[in-house]
Each structure stands twice: as C-alpha cells, then as structure tokens.
Design a protein around this motif. Structure first.
Motif, mmCIF file in Angstrom:
data_model
loop_
_atom_site.group_PDB
_atom_site.id
_atom_site.type_symbol
_atom_site.label_atom_id
_atom_site.label_comp_id
_atom_site.label_asym_id
_atom_site.label_seq_id
_atom_site.Cartn_x
_atom_site.Cartn_y
_atom_site.Cartn_z
ATOM 1 N N LYS A 1 0.535 -1.171 0.169
ATOM 2 C CA LYS A 1 0.078 0.207 -0.017
ATOM 3 C C LYS A 1 1.070 0.838 0.014
ATOM 4 O O LYS A 1 1.936 1.235 -0.128
ATOM 5 C CB LYS A 1 -1.079 -0.139 1.206
ATOM 6 C CG LYS A 1 -1.822 -0.636 0.649
ATOM 7 C CD LYS A 1 -3.165 -1.287 2.350
ATOM 8 C CE LYS A 1 -4.092 -2.097 2.714
ATOM 9 N NZ LYS A 1 -5.158 -1.978 3.548
ATOM 10 N N ARG B 1 -2.854 8.635 2.999
ATOM 11 C CA ARG B 1 -3.342 7.375 3.528
ATOM 12 C C ARG B 1 -3.556 6.639 2.240
ATOM 13 O O ARG B 1 -3.567 7.210 1.131
ATOM 14 C CB ARG B 1 -3.843 7.159 4.514
ATOM 15 C CG ARG B 1 -5.519 7.860 3.420
ATOM 16 C CD ARG B 1 -6.367 7.326 4.979
ATOM 17 N NE ARG B 1 -8.163 8.148 4.729
ATOM 18 C CZ ARG B 1 -8.598 7.333 4.047
ATOM 19 N NH1 ARG B 1 -8.090 6.138 3.097
ATOM 20 N NH2 ARG B 1 -9.901 8.156 3.814
ATOM 21 N N ASP C 1 -7.640 2.006 3.558
ATOM 22 C CA ASP C 1 -7.023 2.098 4.917
ATOM 23 C C ASP C 1 -8.281 2.665 5.396
ATOM 24 O O ASP C 1 -8.837 3.964 4.627
ATOM 25 C CB ASP C 1 -6.226 2.351 5.215
ATOM 26 C CG ASP C 1 -4.676 1.252 5.201
ATOM 27 O OD1 ASP C 1 -5.799 -0.203 5.161
ATOM 28 O OD2 ASP C 1 -3.920 0.991 5.142
ATOM 29 N N GLU D 1 -3.160 6.539 12.720
ATOM 30 C CA GLU D 1 -2.059 5.692 12.691
ATOM 31 C C GLU D 1 -2.081 5.424 11.103
ATOM 32 O O GLU D 1 -0.827 4.637 10.578
ATOM 33 C CB GLU D 1 -2.730 4.269 13.239
ATOM 34 C CG GLU D 1 -4.142 3.312 12.854
ATOM 35 C CD GLU D 1 -4.669 3.981 13.875
ATOM 36 O OE1 GLU D 1 -5.602 2.714 14.020
ATOM 37 O OE2 GLU D 1 -4.877 4.965 14.023
ATOM 38 N N TYR D 2 -3.132 5.028 10.005
ATOM 39 C CA TYR D 2 -2.392 5.170 8.638
ATOM 40 C C TYR D 2 -1.924 6.331 8.005
ATOM 41 O O TYR D 2 -1.923 6.182 6.253
ATOM 42 C CB TYR D 2 -3.641 4.472 7.895
ATOM 43 C CG TYR D 2 -4.267 3.370 8.670
ATOM 44 C CD1 TYR D 2 -3.767 2.125 8.419
ATOM 45 C CD2 TYR D 2 -5.411 3.231 9.454
ATOM 46 C CE1 TYR D 2 -4.225 0.755 8.649
ATOM 47 C CE2 TYR D 2 -5.874 1.918 10.666
ATOM 48 C CZ TYR D 2 -5.068 0.662 9.838
ATOM 49 O OH TYR D 2 -6.060 -0.588 10.475
ATOM 50 N N PRO E 1 2.238 2.485 7.455
ATOM 51 C CA PRO E 1 2.881 1.691 8.164
ATOM 52 C C PRO E 1 3.823 1.185 7.600
ATOM 53 O O PRO E 1 4.331 1.244 7.021
ATOM 54 C CB PRO E 1 1.039 1.059 8.288
ATOM 55 C CG PRO E 1 0.385 2.611 6.975
ATOM 56 C CD PRO E 1 1.211 3.632 7.410
#
Length: 414
Positions: A190, A197, A201, A206-207, A228
């Motif tokens: 990804k 992002r 997701d 956090e992404y 990530p």
C-alpha cells in the motif's frame, strides 16, 4: 558523532525490528542534516555506519556512499535494499532458467543489485545535483534548502548517476523485478495514494504518513519512511518504501515510440555509458518470440488504443487528445498475437489478472507524430490517484521533457 550501538534485529517481533530500524535510520538522517552541504569526509565514520546497518538488518539493507567527485570529495549516504539474483522462472512460471533481466547489464551477470529504500532527497555539490536515499525528508526536495526538485526523464538519469559508485536512476527492469516478487509472494504494498493514506485503509491517524507537501489544502507528498509497514514492498522494516503512490518515479529503459513498444536490453539502462536519448540505437523493438530488434521492424509489438488496450502488431486505433487507460491486468493480445514472457517480466503486459495485480492501471499514448509520439515510463502513482496505482502501475502518457510536483526519481546501484 556517536553512532548508535546496534544488534541484529532479525528474529525479534516485527514491531521491535521496526523500532530498531527507525532509531538507527533517524540517527543517520540527523547526522546528514547536521553536516548538510558539507557532507561526510571520514572514511572510518562511513565504514562504521555501513557495518552497523549490515548488522542491524542482517544484511538485508546496506548503505552506499555517493560523492560529488571533487578533488577533495564529499560523501552522502544512500540506504539501499539488497536484491539477490534469481532465475526468471522464480517470478513467472515457464519463463526459463536464465536470470531476470535486472541482473544482466552489458556482458556481465550480476549476483545482486541494490534498490534505494527511499526516493530522494537530493544534494547539490560540485555543480552536481545528486539523488540520495534517506528517510525523514521530502523525496522531491533539496535536503539543505528544501527547494523542490522536479526532474524530467533526462534529468532523472543525470541526477541518478551523478554520485558515482554504480548509482543510477532506477530502471524499469529493476522496478519490475521487485514488482514481480510482490506478485510471487502474494503481497501488494500500500502507500500514500489518497491524500496522506492508502485508499483502502481507515481514516485514522495511524494509517497516515507525515505531511511533507500540501496540495489544495490536502496532504500531498509525505516524508520518506513514514506511514505503516504496509507501505514497504514486502511489509517488513527492511523492504523498499514508497512504490505505491506519493509521487511517480521515472523508470529508465522503457518507452513507446509511435505506438511501438521499445526497451533497452536487459539492465543496460543502468550503465553510465548507455545513451538513452531519442534517436540512439540502444532502443529496441520486440517480436512475438521475445527477440529484440531494430525499431520499425515488421510485426514488432505495439500498443493499440482500443478498449481495452491491446498488444498488437498492426495499430488500429491511436490516441489524439488524451491518453488511453484501463486496468493493467485487462490488457490483452490482439487476435493471433502471442505475448512473450519478456513483456510480462518487464511489466509491459500483465502476468496476472486485474485483481492479482492490485487493480493497478496502465496509461498509454500511441500518437504517430507530435509531442506525444515518444512517451517514457513513470511508475508507482501519486498521492491523489486512489486505487488505480501501485507497483504494477505504468504511465506511458508523458513525454521526455515532462516535469511535475508529482514526478520524482529513485536510485539503484549495480
């Protein structure tokens, strides 16, 4: 300068490995920032950084040092990922026992090449703009001045080889060696393809990557290495970051000319001596048996601007006002045409279904004349492209001189 003490991270929990990677790489980035345009001069310090990177990653990563070539040379580090040579059949069933083209250049078969872990940033020294590979920077900027760097195809080639030591702009053969390994291992990375992002997701912190460049009040590019672990090509801390989204990468050695598919043989596009200008004889067309021949040879393989795009020997439809696109996995052979394995290994024709190739798209021009009669490869996609981009994404829609805030470069080393 105190270089962090390290131990081998392999065998530890993935998140522990990642924390150890981040700590060491961040220390190197801070050292680069402190030195700035003054660069590294101590051979002992450079050797220690390299040895500790080898130890930390168990040899999966290394540091290659590029220089400005001055009489008293200054050096800068590039974090790289080892790519050991494998047979073509590893990537594609039935492709044979010869090694993948990425490991052949000139008359030499290479045991490995090294892909830069990160795309950029750049340093200017001794009148050269040099492409690096470091986390914590905007990959399309000068690491000292923060000025934007937007390379055309030809300047990407120049910046890639400016630092010496086997450095060059990543080639299409190298990019596709990595992409085909992703297909083989069943992991599609990804990345930043939806304003900070990945499109697939959740919209939670956090992404997201760390913003580096804003576009129309939205996150555009993000800092190298942020986001990530799924943004690394193999989902591990020791993989290649940023092959899906963020910004397009020039990939040397693949173009279309008047619709004819043309490549530079094997990985010769990585060699300093290879002149990739428009009219040079290094560009070759491809026949259905996979042989490389002079451009314009009868029945050479071409892109037909049909729906879907076809690989043909005689063009029936041409682009005019805009490029033609569809899912790369839906590219088909025209009636009676055989697609050789070399086209699949080089990401010119699909080696799997659209779903297997992540839904990635292909964009082509096949104009017979005019500004878009020659278009050259850019791969990976940009921050706003959503689901159509990824490691198999291919754009043959832009000419040699095209520049943009969405197009940068990545280096590799032979």
């Amino acid at each position: 300068m105190n270089i962090p003490n390290v131990e081998c991270a392999l065998g530890k929990h993935t998140m522990v490995q990642n924390a150890m990677r981040i700590g060491f790489e961040s220390a190197l980035t801070e050292r680069v920032k402190a030195l700035g345009a003054n660069g590294f001069t101590s051979a002992d310090e450079m050797s220690e950084w390299t040895a500790k990177m080898h130890l930390l990653s168990g040899g999966k990563n290394s540091i290659k040092w590029v220089s400005d070539g001055a009489s008293t040379a200054l050096y800068w580090p590039c974090i790289v990922v080892r790519r050991p040579a494998k047979k073509a059949e590893y990537y594609l069933t039935g492709a044979g026992s010869d090694i993948h083209p990425a490991f052949k250049a000139g008359s030499t078969n290479y045991e490995q090449y090294w892909m830069s872990k990160y795309p950029g940033p750049y340093i200017v020294s001794n009148s050269k703009t040099i492409l690096l590979s470091l986390p914590g920077f905007d990959g399309m900027s000068n690491l000292v001045t923060k000025a934007a760097v937007q390379p055309s195809y030809d300047t990407a080639l120049t910046y890639g080889k400016a630092g010496g030591n086997g450095s060059h702009c990543v080639t299409n053969a190298e990019w596709m060696e990595v992409a085909m390994s992703c297909l083989r291992e069943g992991f599609q990375p990804k990345g930043n393809n939806y304003y900070g992002r990945d499109y697939n997701d959740p919209d939670t912190a956090e992404y997201y990557g760390i913003p580096a460049y804003w576009s129309s009040s939205k996150i555009g590019r993000v800092l190298n290495g942020s986001g990530p672990l799924s943004w690394f090509h193999d989902g591990t801390p020791w993989g290649i970051w940023g092959m899906n989204g963020n910004f397009y990468s020039v990939t040397a050695g693949l173009r279309q000319k008047g619709g004819e598919i043309q490549v530079i043989a094997n990985n010769d596009a990585a060699l300093d001596a290879t002149d990739q200008s428009d009219a040079t004889g290094v560009w070759k067309a491809i026949l259905q048996d996979g042989s490389l021949v002079a451009p314009g040879t009868d029945l050479s393989l071409k892109y037909d601007a049909t729906a879907p795009i076809k690989i043909c020997t005689e063009i029936t439809a041409r682009t005019s006002t805009e490029s033609k696109s569809n899912e790369f996995g839906n590219v088909v052979a025209a009636a009676g045409v055989t697609i050789p394995n070399i086209l699949k290994l080089l990401g010119i024709a699909p080696a799997g279904s659209a779903a297997e190739l992540g839904g990635d798209y292909i964009y082509i021009r096949n104009d017979l004349e005019g500004s878009y009669s020659e278009t050259l490869a850019r791969r990976g996609g940009a921050w706003y492209d959503h689901s159509p981009v990824g490691v198999f994404f291919l754009s043959l829609g832009s000419d040699r001189s095209h520049t943009s805030s969405r197009v940068g470069a990545r280096s590799a080393f032979l």
